[in-house]
Design a protein around this motif. Sequence first.
Motif, mmCIF file in Angstrom:
data_model
loop_
_atom_site.group_PDB
_atom_site.id
_atom_site.type_symbol
_atom_site.label_atom_id
_atom_site.label_comp_id
_atom_site.label_asym_id
_atom_site.label_seq_id
_atom_site.Cartn_x
_atom_site.Cartn_y
_atom_site.Cartn_z
ATOM 1 N N ALA A 113 18.600 -4.629 0.000
ATOM 2 C CA ALA A 113 18.919 -5.047 -1.376
ATOM 3 C C ALA A 113 18.256 -6.365 -1.762
ATOM 4 O O ALA A 113 18.604 -6.938 -2.797
ATOM 5 N N GLY A 114 17.314 -6.840 -0.959
ATOM 6 C CA GLY A 114 16.615 -8.082 -1.267
ATOM 7 C C GLY A 114 15.319 -7.880 -2.012
ATOM 8 O O GLY A 114 14.499 -8.797 -2.093
ATOM 9 N N GLN A 115 15.113 -6.690 -2.557
ATOM 10 C CA GLN A 115 13.950 -6.384 -3.383
ATOM 11 C C GLN A 115 14.399 -5.601 -4.606
ATOM 12 O O GLN A 115 15.331 -4.797 -4.537
ATOM 13 N N ARG A 116 13.731 -5.814 -5.723
ATOM 14 C CA ARG A 116 14.035 -5.046 -6.910
ATOM 15 C C ARG A 116 13.425 -3.651 -6.792
ATOM 16 O O ARG A 116 12.457 -3.419 -6.078
ATOM 17 N N GLY A 117 14.026 -2.698 -7.504
ATOM 18 C CA GLY A 117 13.458 -1.367 -7.599
ATOM 19 C C GLY A 117 13.715 -0.467 -6.408
ATOM 20 O O GLY A 117 13.064 0.566 -6.275
ATOM 21 N N GLU A 118 14.678 -0.825 -5.561
ATOM 22 C CA GLU A 118 14.920 -0.060 -4.338
ATOM 23 C C GLU A 118 16.211 0.754 -4.432
ATOM 24 O O GLU A 118 17.134 0.416 -5.181
ATOM 25 N N VAL A 119 16.256 1.837 -3.639
ATOM 26 C CA VAL A 119 17.458 2.657 -3.487
ATOM 27 C C VAL A 119 17.720 2.819 -1.992
ATOM 28 O O VAL A 119 16.802 3.109 -1.226
ATOM 29 N N TYR A 120 18.965 2.616 -1.588
ATOM 30 C CA TYR A 120 19.327 2.645 -0.171
ATOM 31 C C TYR A 120 20.477 3.619 0.049
ATOM 32 O O TYR A 120 21.283 3.864 -0.859
ATOM 33 N N GLY A 121 20.582 4.145 1.274
ATOM 34 C CA GLY A 121 21.673 5.056 1.607
ATOM 35 C C GLY A 121 22.084 4.923 3.055
ATOM 36 O O GLY A 121 21.252 4.622 3.924
ATOM 37 N N LEU A 122 23.365 5.130 3.311
ATOM 38 C CA LEU A 122 23.903 5.048 4.671
ATOM 39 C C LEU A 122 25.070 6.015 4.793
ATOM 40 O O LEU A 122 25.926 6.090 3.917
ATOM 41 N N SER A 123 25.086 6.767 5.896
ATOM 42 C CA SER A 123 26.232 7.630 6.183
ATOM 43 C C SER A 123 26.720 7.310 7.589
ATOM 44 O O SER A 123 26.815 6.142 7.945
ATOM 45 N N ASN A 124 26.993 8.333 8.379
ATOM 46 C CA ASN A 124 27.610 8.100 9.690
ATOM 47 C C ASN A 124 26.624 8.125 10.844
ATOM 48 O O ASN A 124 26.974 8.477 11.966
ATOM 49 N N SER A 125 25.384 7.756 10.574
ATOM 50 C CA SER A 125 24.394 7.549 11.616
ATOM 51 C C SER A 125 23.868 6.128 11.472
ATOM 52 O O SER A 125 24.267 5.391 10.564
ATOM 53 N N SER A 126 22.976 5.710 12.345
ATOM 54 C CA SER A 126 22.396 4.379 12.247
ATOM 55 C C SER A 126 21.552 4.263 10.981
ATOM 56 O O SER A 126 20.887 5.219 10.580
ATOM 57 N N TYR A 127 21.557 3.079 10.376
ATOM 58 C CA TYR A 127 20.835 2.895 9.124
ATOM 59 C C TYR A 127 19.341 3.176 9.282
ATOM 60 O O TYR A 127 18.724 3.791 8.414
ATOM 61 N N ASP A 128 18.765 2.714 10.393
ATOM 62 C CA ASP A 128 17.325 2.859 10.589
ATOM 63 C C ASP A 128 16.939 4.077 11.428
ATOM 64 O O ASP A 128 15.833 4.161 11.938
#
Length: 372
Positions: free
Chosen positions: A166-181
Amino acid sequence: MCIVLLTTAHPDYALIVIDNRDEFILRPTSRPHWWAGRESHDKDILSSRDLQRPEHGTWLGITKAGHFSVLTNFREVSPNDAAHPIAGQRSRGGMVTAWLTADPTESTEHFVARMLDGQGVKGVGGFSLICGKLRKSCFDTQGQKKKALAVMSNRADELTQVPWIAGQRGEVYGLSNSSYDEPDVWPKVRNGRELLQKLIDKPPAGVDELRAGLFSILDDDTLPQSPGLSFEDQIPLLKNSIFIPAIGDEAHQLSMNKAVAGGPREARADTEPDETPVPSVIQNANGATTEADAELAKEERADQSMGFMTGLYGTQRQTIVLVDWEGRVSFTERALWDANGNPIPKGQGDAHFDFQVEGWNDDDVVSNGVHE
């Protein structure tokens, strides 16, 4: 299989967060309300609270000072991995409240390092925790990449292993029940990011229309139909769908039927869940509290070493958080089921809060020299 989606791409909002809490529908849970931290007399923390465990943790919360955090579980599968227990001795939800009640002068980076270095994540079941301070300087990046929100987990041993988002404009992120990366992105996360990006590309004209569009993403049901499968065999399928309809086997359905048959219950609205070590009351979908569910909470805590597994499982709560460029927060939580397991008509279980982040224009700096 919870999911959280975040974006910095909307022109009118520094940050948008949407979240589905997937849980056993009968798990005792309060409605969102303002409550006070242990060392504060002011009710400056906004969240729902899990009343099943004595820690009364939460999965998503925010403070008037701008501390924000949201949690997803990491589903452990190995009973022989002592470092990553399937059922932790300590509540995952306590990780969220640890940040919400942290010293307001402590930076996000220092908090994460402190939790990883000490006992902060020890004995907690698998989790990922997105946390940070809502500050205009973190999101108004002017082309620079900044450390806005940390993704802490019990898979990281030190600060250098923690992703920042979230440290950049114009981005979309998602997280569920696995590791983020994790390179193999779950279908529900990939689909959620695509749907959110599509909505932002042609944003609705008004906030009500925007909120409706965001709820429609959280309602996206692509779960494969699987009649006859056991509950455990259905679990791997949940990674395919953002929304989880009520599922379970015969035993889960019987427990659900029993709860529904309990009928309406007398309600009290004068009990603060954070003041009661073992809940004597349970808040219903309308924010009032009912005493009859207390025995269920105590029984499950005593008899189920692997956690609460009574009744059907599915998306229990949905949350939308909008943070505009003036630091004004719009927080909406939608309850889909009441305390007895009855479905709530869409929108009738909504709780809404608007407030201003204190210190929105400040930098996140602490006296010991740790900076965001």
